[in-house]
Scaffold this motif. Sequence first.
Motif, PDB file in Angstrom:
ATOM      1  N   LYS A  92       0.773  -1.281   0.032  1.00  0.00           N
ATOM      2  CA  LYS A  92       0.186   0.104   0.193  1.00  0.00           C
ATOM      3  C   LYS A  92       0.758   1.252   0.011  1.00  0.00           C
ATOM      4  N   TYR A  93       0.430   2.324  -0.944  1.00  0.00           N
ATOM      5  CA  TYR A  93       1.140   3.419  -0.857  1.00  0.00           C
ATOM      6  C   TYR A  93       0.436   4.700  -0.225  1.00  0.00           C
ATOM      7  N   ILE A  94       1.101   5.432   0.620  1.00  0.00           N
ATOM      8  CA  ILE A  94       0.408   6.567   1.235  1.00  0.00           C
ATOM      9  C   ILE A  94       1.571   7.855   0.985  1.00  0.00           C
ATOM     10  N   ILE A  95       0.909   8.556  -0.194  1.00  0.00           N
ATOM     11  CA  ILE A  95       1.684   9.646  -0.792  1.00  0.00           C
ATOM     12  C   ILE A  95       1.043  11.037  -0.339  1.00  0.00           C
ATOM     13  N   THR A  96       2.423  11.836   0.197  1.00  0.00           N
ATOM     14  CA  THR A  96       1.591  13.114   0.326  1.00  0.00           C
ATOM     15  C   THR A  96       1.644  13.905  -0.987  1.00  0.00           C
ATOM     16  N   THR A  97       0.584  14.462  -1.287  1.00  0.00           N
ATOM     17  CA  THR A  97       0.298  15.432  -2.444  1.00  0.00           C
ATOM     18  C   THR A  97      -0.942  16.360  -2.390  1.00  0.00           C
ATOM     19  N   ASN A  98      -0.839  17.477  -3.110  1.00  0.00           N
ATOM     20  CA  ASN A  98      -1.890  18.212  -3.120  1.00  0.00           C
ATOM     21  C   ASN A  98      -2.801  18.006  -4.236  1.00  0.00           C
ATOM     22  N   LEU A  99      -2.396  17.171  -5.262  1.00  0.00           N
ATOM     23  CA  LEU A  99      -3.230  16.310  -6.336  1.00  0.00           C
ATOM     24  C   LEU A  99      -4.331  15.397  -5.751  1.00  0.00           C
ATOM     25  N   SER A 100      -5.412  15.594  -6.453  1.00  0.00           N
ATOM     26  CA  SER A 100      -6.473  14.254  -6.196  1.00  0.00           C
ATOM     27  C   SER A 100      -5.723  12.990  -6.556  1.00  0.00           C
ATOM     28  N   LYS A 101      -6.173  11.935  -5.949  1.00  0.00           N
ATOM     29  CA  LYS A 101      -5.984  10.749  -6.230  1.00  0.00           C
ATOM     30  C   LYS A 101      -5.581  10.438  -7.767  1.00  0.00           C
ATOM     31  N   GLU A 102      -6.820  10.541  -8.436  1.00  0.00           N
ATOM     32  CA  GLU A 102      -6.883  10.284  -9.701  1.00  0.00           C
ATOM     33  C   GLU A 102      -5.699  11.197 -10.478  1.00  0.00           C
ATOM     34  N   GLU A 103      -5.599  12.429 -10.404  1.00  0.00           N
ATOM     35  CA  GLU A 103      -4.615  13.173 -11.088  1.00  0.00           C
ATOM     36  C   GLU A 103      -3.366  12.628 -10.732  1.00  0.00           C
ATOM     37  N   LEU A 104      -2.880  12.166  -9.556  1.00  0.00           N
ATOM     38  CA  LEU A 104      -1.561  11.833  -9.042  1.00  0.00           C
ATOM     39  C   LEU A 104      -1.285  10.577  -9.944  1.00  0.00           C
ATOM     40  N   ILE A 105      -2.393   9.734  -9.731  1.00  0.00           N
ATOM     41  CA  ILE A 105      -2.013   8.270 -10.410  1.00  0.00           C
ATOM     42  C   ILE A 105      -2.003   8.583 -12.071  1.00  0.00           C
ATOM     43  N   SER A 106      -2.813   9.397 -12.613  1.00  0.00           N
ATOM     44  CA  SER A 106      -2.825   9.431 -14.047  1.00  0.00           C
ATOM     45  C   SER A 106      -1.113  10.156 -14.763  1.00  0.00           C
ATOM     46  N   GLN A 107      -0.439  10.592 -13.747  1.00  0.00           N
ATOM     47  CA  GLN A 107       0.752  11.069 -13.985  1.00  0.00           C
ATOM     48  C   GLN A 107       1.821  10.187 -13.628  1.00  0.00           C
ATOM     49  N   ILE A 108       1.779   9.093 -12.825  1.00  0.00           N
ATOM     50  CA  ILE A 108       2.611   8.204 -12.569  1.00  0.00           C
ATOM     51  C   ILE A 108       2.271   6.795 -13.006  1.00  0.00           C
ATOM     52  N   PRO A 109       2.979   6.156 -14.069  1.00  0.00           N
ATOM     53  CA  PRO A 109       2.612   5.139 -14.700  1.00  0.00           C
ATOM     54  C   PRO A 109       2.593   3.883 -13.763  1.00  0.00           C
ATOM     55  N   ALA A 110       4.057   3.864 -13.057  1.00  0.00           N
ATOM     56  CA  ALA A 110       4.110   2.774 -12.151  1.00  0.00           C
ATOM     57  C   ALA A 110       2.896   2.434 -11.053  1.00  0.00           C
ATOM     58  N   LEU A 111       2.019   3.375 -11.009  1.00  0.00           N
ATOM     59  CA  LEU A 111       0.982   3.280  -9.984  1.00  0.00           C
ATOM     60  C   LEU A 111      -0.433   2.878 -10.565  1.00  0.00           C
ATOM     61  N   GLN A 112      -0.408   2.781 -11.896  1.00  0.00           N
ATOM     62  CA  GLN A 112      -1.657   2.762 -12.483  1.00  0.00           C
ATOM     63  C   GLN A 112      -2.487   1.626 -12.615  1.00  0.00           C
ATOM     64  N   ASP A 113      -1.817   0.455 -12.276  1.00  0.00           N
ATOM     65  CA  ASP A 113      -2.258  -0.926 -11.978  1.00  0.00           C
ATOM     66  C   ASP A 113      -2.509  -1.081 -10.607  1.00  0.00           C
ATOM     67  N   LYS A 114      -2.162  -0.057  -9.744  1.00  0.00           N
ATOM     68  CA  LYS A 114      -2.023  -0.324  -8.262  1.00  0.00           C
ATOM     69  C   LYS A 114      -2.950   0.579  -7.512  1.00  0.00           C
ATOM     70  N   ALA A 115      -3.959   1.157  -8.215  1.00  0.00           N
ATOM     71  CA  ALA A 115      -4.790   2.352  -7.934  1.00  0.00           C
ATOM     72  C   ALA A 115      -5.533   2.252  -6.580  1.00  0.00           C
ATOM     73  N   ASP A 116      -6.035   0.923  -6.458  1.00  0.00           N
ATOM     74  CA  ASP A 116      -6.759   0.492  -5.225  1.00  0.00           C
ATOM     75  C   ASP A 116      -5.933   0.650  -4.032  1.00  0.00           C
ATOM     76  N   ARG A 117      -4.570   0.633  -4.249  1.00  0.00           N
ATOM     77  CA  ARG A 117      -3.643   0.341  -3.192  1.00  0.00           C
ATOM     78  C   ARG A 117      -2.932   1.867  -2.646  1.00  0.00           C
ATOM     79  N   VAL A 118      -3.391   2.915  -3.514  1.00  0.00           N
ATOM     80  CA  VAL A 118      -2.795   4.086  -3.363  1.00  0.00           C
ATOM     81  C   VAL A 118      -3.718   4.986  -2.348  1.00  0.00           C
ATOM     82  N   TYR A 119      -3.203   5.496  -1.500  1.00  0.00           N
ATOM     83  CA  TYR A 119      -3.814   6.515  -0.647  1.00  0.00           C
ATOM     84  C   TYR A 119      -2.969   7.800  -0.602  1.00  0.00           C
TER      85      TYR A 119
END
Lengths: 187, 414
Positions: A92-119
């Motif tokens: 599970k990934y917990i990432i500090t960001t001011n982006l929404s989760k969707e915006e963040l994941i759309s910009q980081i290819p490595a996370l795109q198949d792990k969206a349900d495990r990104v916080y």
Amino acid sequence: MIEIRWHSRAGQGAVTGAKGLGTVVATTGKQVQAYALYGSAKRGAAMNAYNRIDDEPITNHETKMNPDYVLVIDPALAFTDDITKNDKPTTKYIITTNLSKEELISQIPALQDKADRVYTVDAIQISLDTIGRSMPNTPILGALMKVSGMYDLDFFLDNMKKVLSKFPQKIIDANMEAITRAYNEVK
Amino acid sequence: MAKKFELNEVEVWDGNYATSQALRQAQVDVVAAYPITPSTPIVEGYGAYKANGYVDGEFVMVESEHGAMSGCVGAAAAGGRVATATSSQGFALMTEVLYQASGMRLPIVLCVVNRSLASPLNVRGDHSDMYLGRDSGWINIDAFNAQEAYDLPLCAFKIGEHLDVRLPVMVHQDGFTTSHKAQNVRPLQDEVAYKFVGDYVPVDDMLDFSRPVTHGAQTEEDWHFEHKAKQHKALMDSTKVIDEVFKKFKDLTGREYKRVETYYMDDAEVAIVALGSSVETATLAAKQLREEEGIKAGVVAPRVFRPFPYDLIRDALDKESLKAVCCMDKSAPGGAMGALFNEVSAAAYTTQSRPMITNYIYGLGGRDFSIDEAKRIFKEQKAHADAGHITTPIQQFSGVRGPKLGFFETKRGN
């Protein structure tokens, strides 16, 4: 065994955060490791800190780990560090960001198949609002408590107060507020 | 009077902080120190205890590590309990004075946080500094984790200051891997720890004006050899006191130390011999290999590196089941086999079983030592055992990039 890897910049308090977490966990009778990989790192350099938690004494001194949780406490490191290195299908990934989760994941290819495990949580903004400076190490622990269900919030707050006891009351209170907000705001 | 330090039953301390707490509890009279990574937090911590009233002794800031050890020699000759800490280049700069301290029979405790030696400059952990000092006449004890980095300095004062020993003692721990890794540590309360270490007993102290003595004398061919022979005998004979102190420490804490630690060796067919934190990683690998593949792997670790425990290493290796042993040296060998290989081989030569012995150089400059690599090395030993002869060069390098390095071959099985 629970393994946690921190992605941080030197000066953001990852080592203090990892040791604080270790100290709280050790009060519950568990065995812990808290360590960091840095050498002559100067403030601002990318670095990793690590926690291991287990019921048995921990004798593995290998630096590398297959993390159960990855805590990214600097927003830019989500883009520039290899944050999925040595991960597992359950990490599970917990990432500090001011982006929404969707915006963040759309910009980081490595996370795109792990969206349900990104916080995500804006630990930087929370620390600015509460502690008064960018110190994302304690709020990220609030988010970790929520995502992992490791301890309930009140228990964690009580024990973190002891960890921070050498600081003035005002700073302790601000950290408690930061942890609570991150606990409630992590998505 | 020093203030009492509030300690929990379980603390989460790194090796450096654990060592600084042990020095505080021993109520050292003089710490003369010059900071160097990764041992800096030991003397930094000690300086903070001094500033905050937890220490009655003196903290002397000096201009170099040569000055630090010289200050320690002076203070110890004057008749006080003395300790300091260093690493790597600082250790190298102390080396000249290390021989003075042991030759003058001054029971100084030196906490060495092991780090590589330049060049290239590197701040991370390997055993280059430990190996540099191995002939300096000090007792060398090795801690494998943070708890031991607390326990063993307490033992070190009691060993070195014992009237039958009177020798300086180094306590080693791995730079960063142990020194900067916080783990559960169970400290003793201040009065319990101090009572274990005991009051310092001065011997031939310079400040005893009623009985003048000479320190740091010159002797040429007429007496030098006799002094060095006596010094060597004292070091070799210190084993009795080391064993006694470890026994007393076990009676007090339940934590048992032996001059040679062995893990899963009762029926082992293959073994790794190592020092430092790698011992724990290799032991975990041995446990997993036994469970996963039925390979009877074990680990042997000299807890006391000097005086070298030839007798106990021989006992550990003299087993019919044991076929192949890998000695792992975490220091650049500089044109020889690794020191651990040489010394373990010497001990094993006198066994009946004569296991095959090979040498790996590993971990230089802090290169990670993984469970998988430990397993691979165990399996390579198993291949030697199955073939009945050593199937690789005798000396190899573990975890290094570039062409595979190997030196010396043998056709002999055992």
